[in-house]
Design a protein around this motif. Structure first.
Motif, mmCIF file in Angstrom:
data_model
loop_
_atom_site.group_PDB
_atom_site.id
_atom_site.type_symbol
_atom_site.label_atom_id
_atom_site.label_comp_id
_atom_site.label_asym_id
_atom_site.label_seq_id
_atom_site.Cartn_x
_atom_site.Cartn_y
_atom_site.Cartn_z
ATOM 1 N N GLN A 1 0.832 -1.199 0.000
ATOM 2 C CA GLN A 1 0.000 0.000 0.000
ATOM 3 C C GLN A 1 0.874 1.259 0.000
ATOM 4 N N LYS A 2 0.474 2.240 -0.799
ATOM 5 C CA LYS A 2 1.209 3.516 -0.863
ATOM 6 C C LYS A 2 0.489 4.624 -0.090
ATOM 7 N N VAL A 3 -0.823 4.466 0.077
ATOM 8 C CA VAL A 3 -1.631 5.420 0.840
ATOM 9 C C VAL A 3 -2.605 4.629 1.704
ATOM 10 N N HIS A 4 -3.305 5.319 2.592
ATOM 11 C CA HIS A 4 -4.281 4.643 3.446
ATOM 12 C C HIS A 4 -5.342 3.955 2.593
ATOM 13 N N PRO A 5 -5.558 2.649 2.772
ATOM 14 C CA PRO A 5 -6.540 1.932 1.947
ATOM 15 C C PRO A 5 -7.960 2.399 2.219
ATOM 16 N N ALA A 6 -8.685 2.699 1.150
ATOM 17 C CA ALA A 6 -10.024 3.269 1.280
ATOM 18 C C ALA A 6 -10.988 2.307 1.967
ATOM 19 N N LEU A 7 -10.790 1.000 1.804
ATOM 20 C CA LEU A 7 -11.696 0.021 2.393
ATOM 21 C C LEU A 7 -11.332 -0.335 3.824
ATOM 22 N N GLY A 8 -10.296 0.294 4.373
ATOM 23 C CA GLY A 8 -9.927 0.060 5.759
ATOM 24 C C GLY A 8 -8.690 -0.785 5.912
ATOM 25 N N VAL A 9 -8.175 -0.832 7.144
ATOM 26 C CA VAL A 9 -6.904 -1.511 7.387
ATOM 27 C C VAL A 9 -7.055 -3.029 7.314
ATOM 28 N N ILE A 10 -8.200 -3.575 7.732
ATOM 29 C CA ILE A 10 -8.396 -5.024 7.670
ATOM 30 C C ILE A 10 -8.308 -5.501 6.225
ATOM 31 N N TYR A 11 -8.933 -4.751 5.337
ATOM 32 C CA TYR A 11 -8.945 -5.114 3.912
ATOM 33 C C TYR A 11 -7.602 -4.818 3.249
ATOM 34 N N GLY A 12 -6.990 -3.702 3.613
ATOM 35 C CA GLY A 12 -5.822 -3.225 2.859
ATOM 36 C C GLY A 12 -4.510 -3.876 3.231
ATOM 37 N N TYR A 13 -4.357 -4.318 4.494
ATOM 38 C CA TYR A 13 -3.081 -4.876 4.933
ATOM 39 C C TYR A 13 -3.251 -6.370 5.213
ATOM 40 N N ASP A 14 -2.612 -7.198 4.400
ATOM 41 C CA ASP A 14 -2.847 -8.644 4.491
ATOM 42 C C ASP A 14 -1.558 -9.467 4.475
ATOM 43 N N CYS A 15 -0.427 -8.825 4.747
ATOM 44 C CA CYS A 15 0.834 -9.553 4.802
ATOM 45 C C CYS A 15 1.565 -9.171 6.083
ATOM 46 N N ARG A 16 2.044 -10.172 6.834
ATOM 47 C CA ARG A 16 2.560 -9.917 8.175
ATOM 48 C C ARG A 16 3.899 -10.598 8.414
ATOM 49 N N ARG A 17 4.458 -10.272 9.576
ATOM 50 C CA ARG A 17 5.654 -10.965 10.054
ATOM 51 C C ARG A 17 5.253 -12.349 10.587
ATOM 52 N N ARG A 18 6.190 -13.256 10.564
ATOM 53 C CA ARG A 18 5.874 -14.637 10.931
ATOM 54 C C ARG A 18 5.647 -14.798 12.439
ATOM 55 N N LEU A 19 6.511 -14.192 13.240
ATOM 56 C CA LEU A 19 6.471 -14.393 14.683
ATOM 57 C C LEU A 19 5.623 -13.332 15.367
ATOM 58 N N GLU A 20 4.992 -13.720 16.473
ATOM 59 C CA GLU A 20 4.208 -12.764 17.265
ATOM 60 C C GLU A 20 5.154 -11.834 18.031
ATOM 61 N N ASN A 21 4.667 -10.623 18.312
ATOM 62 C CA ASN A 21 5.441 -9.658 19.084
ATOM 63 C C ASN A 21 4.489 -8.908 20.017
ATOM 64 N N ARG A 22 4.804 -8.915 21.282
ATOM 65 C CA ARG A 22 3.993 -8.273 22.311
ATOM 66 C C ARG A 22 2.655 -8.987 22.482
ATOM 67 N N HIS A 23 1.873 -8.454 23.399
ATOM 68 C CA HIS A 23 0.548 -8.992 23.666
ATOM 69 C C HIS A 23 -0.341 -7.864 24.156
ATOM 70 N N LYS A 24 -1.639 -8.053 24.086
ATOM 71 C CA LYS A 24 -2.611 -7.119 24.624
ATOM 72 C C LYS A 24 -3.516 -7.887 25.588
ATOM 73 N N SER A 25 -4.406 -7.174 26.263
ATOM 74 C CA SER A 25 -5.112 -7.843 27.353
ATOM 75 C C SER A 25 -6.579 -7.447 27.445
#
Length: 558
Positions: A413-437
């Motif tokens: 992506q070069k700009v903020h995806p119009a359909l939202g972040v869930i739709y626009g960003y679909d490739c990630r790092r393999r390992l988990e980092n941090r946690h939430k609660s």
């Protein structure tokens, strides 16, 4: 001899004064090492200067006024926050002006910078303005508070000299009264690194007269949270038919000093809600997040979050407008003005008390983070029970759930995806980092200590860690470069105070390969793409997608 004399003269009149001034600067700002970036100062503000030589022309430049400006200016106090920004707080007994435009800050150097309205601090309500400290005022120590006045007013003579300008890094900045005690939020006493001084070293002080003020014992002293006994006086007392507000601060006993304060002692305050007590709420700290807020609220409301509490860290966008729209649409969204930089832990501690009467559990995730379970993959519709049953089905001694995070990259992506972040960003790092609660509020330790990602619990309560087949947080952290750059230039993170400074280089809040320069790294759109993960994207299309002649539309699109 002439050369030696020249060197000696140069030292006496050039070098020595520089060292002397630098030592004063270091002494005055030693408590503000996290505040300023002297290597990258903000641009100078527009300044109207009233030097003695130019005094005769001031009437023509500003405009004459019959009433002295100091009688027309509002009663204020001010704090020097970050990047030479001054937060001017209007006195709580001052009626709001009919027009919030056209205000300026007049400094003791006789310079003026524009003042912009910056929201309302709560309990008691106080309007705020922000302006920049002029360059010349930055070189004159100690710093002095400005006068807030209308730009077109005739500037007053600042006599007697204005009071000192306190730094945000040494300040009592908020307070919250419970049924049993008073909680102060204080910077500059304890440290983030775990150096918490003993409660016996402090006293809470109630009243403007700190010498003769009412003092009570401090019972907790952890991070920026100090808990103390309630004083034997009413929070708001009747005086001649009017109300008198009581200032509250913190005394460091051994040092015989009282920390500067902009906080007041008020009656017990709680998050208001006409919908009764909710099983699950969500809290986050926000700054200019309106692009993501609708998507974050709509998604999490469908899977079980009933109330949303946003701690506004000084947003400059249309946060109020978006929140009003969401409320009109039936969502329970509240904001709390939390104007202070680098106070995310303290904000979460505040929320644990402030929302306890209307929330049983609180989820702490950011607006670029979405809670998701792979077990939902075949569901045709979302339901509040998706999160509720997991809370209800566990032991009564379970006080917290820990959820691992997966960090997504720019995904081309070069700009903020119009359909939202869930739709626009679909490739990630393999390992988990941090946690939430997700935390049970009545299980949180009385110290309110947290590490942003989790709280310390009372004795007897336990934390359950979900594995990634049960629950995960999709963290859309490394977004299109313009979004990422804006986010990391002014982070609320507690661990990397300024990503352009060469401090704490091994922190997980650092971005691998980014370095310290706000310049887009080569190949940024393809970075952090190790696993193509479209599961939540596919689920969101099924749950929320609307077919149109132009393709898929999402309900959070603007």
């Amino acid at each position: 001899m002439a050369r030696k004399k020249s060197i000696r003269t140069t030292f006496l009149y050039v070098v020595a004064p520089i060292f002397f001034f630098a030592s004063i600067y270091h002494h005055h700002l030693r408590d503000a090492v996290y505040t300023f970036s002297f290597a990258s100062l903000t641009p100078s503000p527009t300044i109207i200067s009233f030097s003695g030589a130019n005094n005769a022309g001031r009437q023509n430049l500003i405009g004459a006024a019959k009433t002295p400006a100091y009688l027309r200016s509002m009663s204020t106090t001010a704090v020097l926050v970050h990047d030479w920004e001054v937060l001017v707080i209007v006195a709580p007994d001052t009626p709001p002006p009919p027009n919030l435009d056209g205000y300026s800050c007049l400094f003791h150097t006789k310079e003026i910078t524009p003042a912009r309205f910056s929201g309302v601090l709560p309990f008691p309500d106080r309007g705020t303005f922000t302006c920049l400290l002029p360059e010349r005022a930055r070189r004159r120590l100690p710093f002095k508070q400005p006068v807030l006045l209308k730009t077109q007013e005739n500037p007053p003579e600042l006599a007697p000299p204005p009071p000192l300008l306190p730094l945000w890094s040494n300040l009592v900045y908020d307070s919250l009264t419970t049924d049993d005690d008073v909680v102060l939020f204080v910077k500059g006493v304890n440290t983030r690194q775990g150096l918490n001084r003993h409660p016996s070293e402090f006293r809470c002080v109630f009243g403007d007269d700190v010498v003769n003020g009412v003092r009570t014992a401090v019972t907790q002293s952890k991070q920026e949270v100090f808990r103390c006994g309630r004083p034997r006086l009413t929070a708001v007392t009747a005086v001649g038919g009017e109300t008198e507000l009581v200032k509250v601060s913190l005394e460091v006993v051994a040092e015989k000093r009282v920390v500067p304060s902009v906080a007041y002692y008020t009656p017990p305050r709680r998050l208001a809600s006409g919908r009764g007590k909710s099983l699950l709420c969500a809290t986050t700290m926000v700054y200019d997040v309106t692009k993501y807020l609708r998507e974050w609220v709509l998604y999490h409301a469908k899977i079980g979050v009933e109330k949303f509490l946003l701690y506004d860290n000084g947003s400059d966008d249309d946060l109020g407008k978006i929140v009003s729209e969401l409320v009109t649409q039936g969502f329970d969204v509240n904001t709390y003005m939390w104007r202070w930089p680098k106070t995310q832990e303290a904000g979460f501690s505040h929320s644990a008390l402030y929302a306890r009467n209307v929330c049983s559990w609180m989820m702490y995730v950011d607006v670029d983070e979405f809670v998701y379970s792979p077990s939902w993959q075949n569901l045709s519709d979302p339901s509040p029970s998706l999160l509720h049953w997991r809370i209800k089905s566990n032991s009564t001694k379970l006080g917290q759930f820990s959820i691992n995070c997966r960090e997504f990259g720019p995904s081309d992506q070069k700009v903020h995806p119009a359909l939202g972040v869930i739709y626009g960003y679909d490739c990630r790092r393999r390992l988990e980092n941090r946690h939430k609660s997700m935390v049970r509020l009545d299980a949180i330790d009385d110290s309110l200590v947290n590490a942003i990602h989790h709280f310390y619990l009372k004795e007897g309560f336990k934390t359950k860690k979900w594995n990634t087949t049960e629950m995960v947080v999709n963290h859309y952290k490394y977004q299109a470069w313009p979004e990422f750059k804006a986010k990391f230039r002014r982070r609320v993170s507690a661990y990397v105070l300024d990503w352009t400074q060469k401090t704490n280089p091994k922190s997980n809040d650092r971005t691998p390969g980014l370095g310290f320069s706000p310049v887009e790294p080569e190949g940024w759109p393809q970075k952090f793409c190790e696993v193509r993960d479209e599961r939540l994207k596919d689920l969101a299309i099924r749950w929320f997608g609307i077919e149109s002649e132009f393709g898929i539309k999402m309900p959070w699109e603007r």
